[in-house]
Design an enzyme around this catalytic site. Structure first.
Site, short mmCIF file in Angstrom:
data_model
loop_
_atom_site.label_atom_id
_atom_site.label_comp_id
_atom_site.label_asym_id
_atom_site.label_seq_id
_atom_site.Cartn_x
_atom_site.Cartn_y
_atom_site.Cartn_z
N GLN A 1 -4.76 -5.53 6.65
CA GLN A 1 -5.68 -6.47 6.00
C GLN A 1 -5.63 -7.87 6.60
OE1 GLN A 1 -7.95 -5.48 4.00
NE2 GLN A 1 -7.19 -3.50 3.32
N HIS B 1 0.87 -1.18 0.00
CA HIS B 1 0.00 0.00 0.00
C HIS B 1 0.91 1.23 0.00
CE1 HIS B 1 -2.76 2.96 1.82
NE2 HIS B 1 -3.74 2.18 1.44
N CYS C 1 -4.59 2.39 -3.88
CA CYS C 1 -3.37 2.88 -3.21
C CYS C 1 -2.22 1.91 -3.38
CB CYS C 1 -3.61 3.13 -1.73
SG CYS C 1 -4.82 4.40 -1.40
N LYS D 1 -10.80 -0.94 10.17
CA LYS D 1 -10.89 -2.13 9.30
C LYS D 1 -11.23 -3.38 10.11
CE LYS D 1 -7.56 -0.39 5.95
NZ LYS D 1 -8.25 -0.05 4.70
N ASP E 1 2.68 -4.78 8.09
CA ASP E 1 1.46 -3.99 7.91
C ASP E 1 0.28 -4.95 8.02
OD1 ASP E 1 -0.80 -2.84 6.84
OD2 ASP E 1 0.21 -1.93 5.12
N1 PMP Z 1 -1.96 -0.89 4.41
C1 PMP Z 1 -2.88 -1.65 3.81
C2 PMP Z 1 -2.49 -3.02 3.33
C3 PMP Z 1 -4.17 -1.16 3.63
O1 PMP Z 1 -5.09 -1.92 3.01
C4 PMP Z 1 -4.49 0.12 4.11
C5 PMP Z 1 -5.88 0.70 3.93
N2 PMP Z 1 -6.40 0.57 2.63
C6 PMP Z 1 -3.50 0.87 4.75
C7 PMP Z 1 -2.25 0.33 4.89
C8 PMP Z 1 -3.77 2.22 5.30
O2 PMP Z 1 -4.67 2.15 6.35
P1 PMP Z 1 -5.26 3.48 7.00
O3 PMP Z 1 -5.77 4.30 5.86
O4 PMP Z 1 -6.35 2.98 7.88
O5 PMP Z 1 -4.16 4.13 7.74
#
Ligand code: PMP
Length: 404
Positions: free
Chosen positions: A202, A122, A363, A225, A199
């Site tokens: 997910q 991401h 993203c 999430k 991270d």
């Molecule tokens: N890492 C991953 C793998 C994600 O899917 C996401 C959210 N789409 C993020 C980081 C960022 O999370 P947040 O916007 O809640 O900080």
């Protein structure tokens, strides 16, 4: 017994209609809906307890502090961290990763040092390191992804050299659904004396995570999430690493004593929590973790994996279907394209049928480039989704495909 119809009653929004049709919410990788218990715990705290936490002598402040610190203990248990000193509240995964990049980078990296990330990260786990790159001249090395959407572990091992300082990889891809072999990644990195940040944005919503079993050095996730509120997340870090990092931000809460000549910092975890924390959100997060723990993450995982397999089987019947991500260990995210139909057209037309999916680059632009696409349509499943909803999705896609 996992009774999805009963479970759905905990989520009032799932009864909504959009364009006169029952909502089919399949954008869970972006954020999930909240159970009543989470919202009620938060409104109850605002109505009955609200006061700023820590250092307050009065009743409400002490009660709010107790709730906030009890929430930290709930997170500790959820991750199986050794101690609450290792649980830092942040605004989410993004802030947690930025914190590590900034503070670890400050303490342990200098020009020419390297971080290893993967091609499926991401943007949060790319740009944070690029900011450090701009400040300090570090290098970013990238683990490639193969055609099935799995990390090239052979290439990963080749990326290490005497300049490698940290590995930062996602547990589960938010685009491909690939579950990465993070235990193995940690083993390889540790064999080189290099710490690992995972991270977990997910992974935490879908299966149980044990940071001690993984032996990772840092782990990040987002409250929203995992059925909690927005605006709160967690950074787990091993105490011996966190102790050696400088603070991230300065302000109240994070200090021991302040003078113009010399300021000392608070002990962990408050050293990393400058300013008034979102102590109501921490309560909401704790109730959310209670909620998933009560259902059982193994039960949730088996429900969602069943749905994912069912969805993949259904989608494969549609002519022109291209599924991105065919990893053996595949979590509750499915990305696809149909023929030459633009992902945005597909998403917009599905929306008219009441089906909420996400379209675009998710993203993860470098990953899009890897697969030679500009974007995908992504359906992602949560503990409350049903087979009927998957049927509606598959029928909806087939209908849109026919229109083209
Ligand atoms: N890492 C991953 C793998 C994600 O899917 C996401 C959210 N789409 C993020 C980081 C960022 O999370 P947040 O916007 O809640 O900080």
């Amino acid at each position: 017994m996992y009774d999805v119809d009963e479970i759905r009653k905990d989520f009032p929004i799932l009864g909504r209609k959009v364009y006169g049709r029952p909502l089919v919410y399949l954008d869970n990788a972006a954020t999930v809906q909240k159970p009543r218990s989470v919202v009620e715990a938060m409104s109850d705290e605002y109505y009955n307890v609200n006061a700023n936490v820590h250092r307050g002598v009065h009743f409400l402040s002490q009660q709010a502090t107790e709730l906030h610190e009890a929430a930290r203990e709930t997170v500790r248990r959820f991750l199986n961290a050794r101690s609450t000193a290792e649980v830092i509240f942040t605004r989410g995964t993004t802030e947690s990763i930025n914190l590590v990049a900034a503070c670890f980078g400050e303490a342990f990296m200098r020009e020419g040092d390297e971080v290893i990330v993967s091609e499926m990260e991401h943007h949060a786990n790319i740009v944070s390191w690029q900011l450090l790159q701009a400040r300090k001249g570090i290098k970013i090395r990238v683990i490639p992804v193969d055609g099935r959407g799995e990390l090239r572990m052979d290439e990963f091992e080749r990326l290490f050299n005497e300049h490698t300082r940290i590995v930062s990889v996602t547990h589960v891809s938010n685009v491909l659904g690939t579950v990465n072999p993070v235990r193995r990644i940690v083993e390889v990195a540790h064999a080189h004396g290099v710490p690992v940040l995972i991270d977990g944005a997910q992974s935490t919503p879908h299966f149980s995570v044990d940071v001690q079993a993984l032996d990772c050095d840092f782990f990040a996730f987002s409250g929203h999430k995992v059925y909690g509120p927005t605006g709160i997340g967690v950074l787990y870090g091993k105490e011996n690493w966190l102790d050696r990092l400088p603070p991230y931000m300065g302000g109240g809460e994070m200090i021991g004593h302040v003078s113009f000549e010399h300021t000392t910092f608070a002990e962990l975890p408050l050293k990393f929590e400058a300013g008034t924390p979102d102590y109501v959100a921490s309560t909401g997060l704790a109730r959310a973790l209670d909620y998933v723990s009560h259902l059982g993450l193994d039960a949730i995982q088996s429900h969602e994996r069943g749905l994912t397999r069912y969805a993949l089987d259904g989608l494969r019947q549609i002519s022109g279907m291209r599924i991105l991500g065919e990893a053996d260990d595949h979590d509750a995210v499915v990305s696809f394209l149909v023929g030459h139909i633009h992902h945005l057209d597909m998403g917009t037309l599905l929306d008219r049928l009441g089906i909420a999916v996400r379209t675009g680059h998710h993203c993860a632009e470098p990953l899009m480039r890897r697969f030679g696409v500009e974007g995908t349509v992504r359906a992602s499943f949560a503990l409350y989704n049903t087979r009927q909803e998957v049927d509606t999705l598959v029928a909806g896609i087939a209908r849109v495909a026919q229109m083209f």
